[in-house]
Motif scaffolding. Structure first.
Motif, short mmCIF file in Angstrom:
data_model
loop_
_atom_site.label_atom_id
_atom_site.label_comp_id
_atom_site.label_asym_id
_atom_site.label_seq_id
_atom_site.Cartn_x
_atom_site.Cartn_y
_atom_site.Cartn_z
N GLN A 100 0.82 -1.22 0.00
CA GLN A 100 0.00 0.00 0.00
C GLN A 100 0.85 1.26 0.00
OE1 GLN A 100 -2.94 -0.72 3.19
NE2 GLN A 100 -4.46 -0.59 1.53
N SER A 101 2.10 1.15 0.41
CA SER A 101 2.98 2.33 0.39
C SER A 101 3.42 2.66 -1.04
CB SER A 101 4.19 2.11 1.29
OG SER A 101 4.99 1.06 0.78
N ASP A 102 3.20 1.75 -1.99
CA ASP A 102 3.56 2.00 -3.39
C ASP A 102 2.53 2.84 -4.14
OD1 ASP A 102 5.78 0.48 -2.95
OD2 ASP A 102 5.03 -1.31 -3.98
N PHE A 103 1.37 3.06 -3.55
CA PHE A 103 0.30 3.79 -4.24
C PHE A 103 0.69 5.25 -4.44
CE2 PHE A 103 -3.23 0.86 -2.49
CZ PHE A 103 -2.84 -0.13 -3.37
N VAL A 104 0.17 5.82 -5.52
CA VAL A 104 0.41 7.24 -5.80
C VAL A 104 -0.47 8.08 -4.88
CG1 VAL A 104 1.07 6.83 -8.21
CG2 VAL A 104 -1.31 7.24 -7.66
N PRO A 105 -0.10 9.35 -4.65
CA PRO A 105 -0.94 10.21 -3.81
C PRO A 105 -2.36 10.34 -4.38
CG PRO A 105 1.20 11.22 -4.18
CD PRO A 105 1.14 10.01 -5.05
N GLY A 106 -3.32 10.35 -3.51
CA GLY A 106 -4.72 10.44 -3.91
C GLY A 106 -5.42 9.10 -3.84
#
Length: 147
Positions: A100-106
């Motif tokens: 989940q830390s790989d997700f882009v902002p937003g």
């Protein structure tokens, strides 16, 4: 200063009891308010209620107009999250929390869950969309078709 009238004084000094003075009768209009009756309180909303209703109606129209766009973005985001989460978990072998830390902002609203028995990761946006991706061996992760 007291009200001046042309009636002789009555009361304790003269020994007489004063006669009640009748209230003047208005020619037209509502009867005078009874002082013993409960007074009507001013409205808590005052003059704001019509504006609040108009604002609520406009907000509802905007939400209905934009809902297909919100739903489409939620579908796209949940599909992306499921695919990336599946690859991170089953191709790279990392934990789902680190994925989940790989997700882009937003993408903070998207949550991931997994089913280890079927090697499936599901990305979901609450109340709007949910998509799943399944690990398919050498092919990597594939999105499951929508139901």
């Amino acid at each position: 200063m007291d009200k001046v009238n042309n009636i002789n004084p009555t009361g304790p000094t003269t020994g007489e009891t004063p006669a009640p003075i009748p209230a003047p009768v208005p020619a037209s209009g509502p009867p005078p308010a009874d002082p013993a009756a409960p007074q009507k309180k001013p409205s808590r909303w005052g003059g704001c209620l019509p504006w609040a209703i108009i604002l609520a109606v406009l907000l509802a129209i905007f939400a209905i107009w934009k809902f297909p766009s919100f739903k489409a973005q939620a579908e796209l985001g949940s599909a992306y999250a499921a695919r990336v989460g599946c690859s991170c978990r089953y191709v790279e072998g990392r934990s789902l929390d680190s994925c989940q830390s790989d997700f882009v902002p937003g993408m903070e609203m998207i949550s991931l869950s997994e089913d280890p028995a079927t090697k499936t990761v599901t990305g979901s946006v609450p109340l709007l969309a949910s998509r799943s991706a399944r690990y398919a061996g050498a092919t990597g992760c594939l999105l499951n078709p929508e139901n």
